[in-house]
Scaffold this motif. Structure first.
Motif, PDB file in Angstrom:
ATOM      1  N   GLY A  61       6.803  -2.793  -1.461  1.00  0.00           N
ATOM      2  CA  GLY A  61       7.863  -1.970  -0.899  1.00  0.00           C
ATOM      3  C   GLY A  61       7.526  -0.523  -1.205  1.00  0.00           C
ATOM      4  N   HIS A  62       8.372   0.395  -0.763  1.00  0.00           N
ATOM      5  CA  HIS A  62       8.100   1.800  -1.049  1.00  0.00           C
ATOM      6  C   HIS A  62       9.386   2.586  -1.265  1.00  0.00           C
ATOM      7  CE1 HIS A  62       8.948   2.438   3.289  1.00  0.00           C
ATOM      8  NE2 HIS A  62       9.334   3.642   2.880  1.00  0.00           N
ATOM      9  N   GLU A  63       9.218   3.693  -1.962  1.00  0.00           N
ATOM     10  CA  GLU A  63      10.260   4.699  -2.112  1.00  0.00           C
ATOM     11  C   GLU A  63       9.741   5.934  -1.392  1.00  0.00           C
ATOM     12  OE1 GLU A  63      11.786   4.530  -6.558  1.00  0.00           O
ATOM     13  OE2 GLU A  63       9.590   4.488  -6.441  1.00  0.00           O
ATOM     14  N   ALA A  64      10.586   6.551  -0.578  1.00  0.00           N
ATOM     15  CA  ALA A  64      10.169   7.743   0.152  1.00  0.00           C
ATOM     16  C   ALA A  64      10.471   8.995  -0.657  1.00  0.00           C
ATOM     17  CB  ALA A  64      10.888   7.805   1.497  1.00  0.00           C
ATOM     18  N   PHE A  65       9.498   9.892  -0.681  1.00  0.00           N
ATOM     19  CA  PHE A  65       9.637  11.212  -1.282  1.00  0.00           C
ATOM     20  C   PHE A  65       9.193  12.205  -0.214  1.00  0.00           C
ATOM     21  CE2 PHE A  65       9.025   8.398  -4.864  1.00  0.00           C
ATOM     22  CZ  PHE A  65       9.968   8.836  -5.770  1.00  0.00           C
ATOM     23  N   GLY A  66      10.097  12.556   0.653  1.00  0.00           N
ATOM     24  CA  GLY A  66       9.724  13.383   1.798  1.00  0.00           C
ATOM     25  C   GLY A  66       8.842  12.566   2.719  1.00  0.00           C
ATOM     26  N   LYS A  67       7.664  13.089   2.989  1.00  0.00           N
ATOM     27  CA  LYS A  67       6.731  12.376   3.866  1.00  0.00           C
ATOM     28  C   LYS A  67       5.802  11.439   3.112  1.00  0.00           C
ATOM     29  CE  LYS A  67       6.612  15.832   7.502  1.00  0.00           C
ATOM     30  NZ  LYS A  67       5.774  16.678   8.358  1.00  0.00           N
ATOM     31  N   THR A  68       5.855  11.458   1.805  1.00  0.00           N
ATOM     32  CA  THR A  68       5.008  10.570   1.008  1.00  0.00           C
ATOM     33  C   THR A  68       5.798   9.364   0.538  1.00  0.00           C
ATOM     34  OG1 THR A  68       5.323  12.277  -0.669  1.00  0.00           O
ATOM     35  CG2 THR A  68       3.085  11.816  -0.023  1.00  0.00           C
ATOM     36  N   HIS A  69       5.059   8.309   0.259  1.00  0.00           N
ATOM     37  CA  HIS A  69       5.668   7.078  -0.226  1.00  0.00           C
ATOM     38  C   HIS A  69       5.019   6.662  -1.533  1.00  0.00           C
ATOM     39  CE1 HIS A  69       6.433   6.600   4.217  1.00  0.00           C
ATOM     40  NE2 HIS A  69       7.643   6.505   3.700  1.00  0.00           N
ATOM     41  N   ARG A  70       5.857   6.175  -2.426  1.00  0.00           N
ATOM     42  CA  ARG A  70       5.354   5.573  -3.660  1.00  0.00           C
ATOM     43  C   ARG A  70       5.586   4.071  -3.508  1.00  0.00           C
ATOM     44  NH1 ARG A  70       7.533   7.272  -9.498  1.00  0.00           N
ATOM     45  NH2 ARG A  70       9.437   6.410  -8.609  1.00  0.00           N
ATOM     46  N   TYR A  71       4.516   3.310  -3.680  1.00  0.00           N
ATOM     47  CA  TYR A  71       4.550   1.872  -3.427  1.00  0.00           C
ATOM     48  C   TYR A  71       4.706   1.086  -4.721  1.00  0.00           C
ATOM     49  CZ  TYR A  71       3.020   3.274   1.182  1.00  0.00           C
ATOM     50  OH  TYR A  71       2.955   3.861   2.415  1.00  0.00           O
ATOM     51  N   PHE A  72       5.304  -0.088  -4.595  1.00  0.00           N
ATOM     52  CA  PHE A  72       5.492  -0.979  -5.737  1.00  0.00           C
ATOM     53  C   PHE A  72       5.413  -2.425  -5.262  1.00  0.00           C
ATOM     54  CE2 PHE A  72       9.552   0.260  -3.949  1.00  0.00           C
ATOM     55  CZ  PHE A  72      10.201  -0.961  -3.752  1.00  0.00           C
ATOM     56  N   PRO A  73       4.955  -3.332  -6.126  1.00  0.00           N
ATOM     57  CA  PRO A  73       4.847  -4.739  -5.732  1.00  0.00           C
ATOM     58  C   PRO A  73       6.220  -5.386  -5.589  1.00  0.00           C
ATOM     59  CG  PRO A  73       3.726  -4.329  -7.832  1.00  0.00           C
ATOM     60  CD  PRO A  73       4.444  -3.081  -7.456  1.00  0.00           C
ATOM     61  N   ILE A  74       6.361  -6.206  -4.579  1.00  0.00           N
ATOM     62  CA  ILE A  74       7.551  -7.043  -4.412  1.00  0.00           C
ATOM     63  C   ILE A  74       7.226  -8.448  -4.914  1.00  0.00           C
ATOM     64  CG2 ILE A  74       9.087  -8.124  -2.726  1.00  0.00           C
ATOM     65  CD1 ILE A  74       8.788  -5.619  -1.010  1.00  0.00           C
ATOM     66  N   VAL A  75       6.014  -8.889  -4.635  1.00  0.00           N
ATOM     67  CA  VAL A  75       5.551 -10.202  -5.096  1.00  0.00           C
ATOM     68  C   VAL A  75       4.891 -10.002  -6.457  1.00  0.00           C
ATOM     69  CG1 VAL A  75       3.941 -12.093  -4.631  1.00  0.00           C
ATOM     70  CG2 VAL A  75       5.195 -11.032  -2.747  1.00  0.00           C
ATOM     71  N   SER A  76       5.300 -10.792  -7.426  1.00  0.00           N
ATOM     72  CA  SER A  76       4.720 -10.666  -8.767  1.00  0.00           C
ATOM     73  C   SER A  76       3.331 -11.304  -8.813  1.00  0.00           C
ATOM     74  CB  SER A  76       5.616 -11.329  -9.813  1.00  0.00           C
ATOM     75  OG  SER A  76       5.545 -12.739  -9.694  1.00  0.00           O
ATOM     76  N   LYS A  77       2.555 -10.866  -9.765  1.00  0.00           N
ATOM     77  CA  LYS A  77       1.220 -11.428  -9.962  1.00  0.00           C
ATOM     78  C   LYS A  77       1.323 -12.924 -10.267  1.00  0.00           C
ATOM     79  CE  LYS A  77      -3.043 -10.509 -12.492  1.00  0.00           C
ATOM     80  NZ  LYS A  77      -3.679  -9.636 -13.486  1.00  0.00           N
ATOM     81  N   ALA A  78       2.306 -13.311 -11.069  1.00  0.00           N
ATOM     82  CA  ALA A  78       2.489 -14.720 -11.431  1.00  0.00           C
ATOM     83  C   ALA A  78       2.808 -15.570 -10.208  1.00  0.00           C
ATOM     84  CB  ALA A  78       3.594 -14.855 -12.480  1.00  0.00           C
ATOM     85  N   ASP A  79       3.670 -15.076  -9.323  1.00  0.00           N
ATOM     86  CA  ASP A  79       4.012 -15.829  -8.106  1.00  0.00           C
ATOM     87  C   ASP A  79       2.798 -15.987  -7.199  1.00  0.00           C
ATOM     88  OD1 ASP A  79       6.627 -16.152  -8.933  1.00  0.00           O
ATOM     89  OD2 ASP A  79       7.413 -14.531  -7.675  1.00  0.00           O
ATOM     90  N   TYR A  80       2.035 -14.912  -7.035  1.00  0.00           N
ATOM     91  CA  TYR A  80       0.849 -14.978  -6.188  1.00  0.00           C
ATOM     92  C   TYR A  80      -0.180 -15.925  -6.788  1.00  0.00           C
ATOM     93  CZ  TYR A  80      -2.979 -13.737  -3.129  1.00  0.00           C
ATOM     94  OH  TYR A  80      -4.007 -13.802  -2.215  1.00  0.00           O
ATOM     95  N   ARG A  81      -0.386 -15.826  -8.103  1.00  0.00           N
ATOM     96  CA  ARG A  81      -1.354 -16.692  -8.783  1.00  0.00           C
ATOM     97  C   ARG A  81      -0.968 -18.157  -8.603  1.00  0.00           C
ATOM     98  NH1 ARG A  81      -2.093 -14.627 -14.259  1.00  0.00           N
ATOM     99  NH2 ARG A  81       0.093 -15.108 -14.422  1.00  0.00           N
TER     100      ARG A  81
END
Length: 119
Positions: free
Chosen positions: A54-74
């Motif tokens: 997912g992302h958080e918007a800061f003006g025109k830039t985005h800061r991204y973060f995982p929605i799926v955890s490493k454990a779930d993907y593994r």
């Protein structure tokens, strides 16, 4: 949960470590040949479309973060690998690693101890 490409997995590993990052910060963590900024940005947006980040918007830039955890993907990856390559057998999985000399006798003893402690 959709299987990721090798490059997408590499980016997810970075995001799991950083927890939140701008594309520039992800780029800094890539070892070896770095993709073009726009290419990396596209990969991250693809991960977002696949609902991995997912992302958080800061003006025109985005800061991204995982929605799926490493454990779930593994867990998903290991389970699908078990079915696809090891006939859904942990014995076949461990035998494979033993034959390939990827697991030591000490590791196997430790696994047996863990199993016995659960009983």
């Amino acid at each position: 949960m959709e299987k990721l490409t090798n490059k997408e997995e590499e980016i997810m590993k970075i995001l799991w470590t950083l927890e939140r990052a701008f594309v520039k910060e992800i780029m800094e963590q890539i070892a070896g040949d770095k993709p073009h900024y726009n290419t990396l940005s596209t990969i991250v947006r693809n991960l977002e479309e696949k609902n991995y980040v997912g992302h958080e918007a800061f003006g025109k830039t985005h800061r991204y973060f995982p929605i799926v955890s490493k454990a779930d993907y593994r867990q998903k990856f290991v389970n699908s690998s078990m079915v696809d390559y090891f006939d859904n057998s942990y014995k076949n999985l461990v035998s494979f690693f033993a034959k390939e000399e990827k697991i030591s006798v000490e590791d196997l003893k430790e696994i047996i101890n863990l199993i016995e402690k659960k009983k």
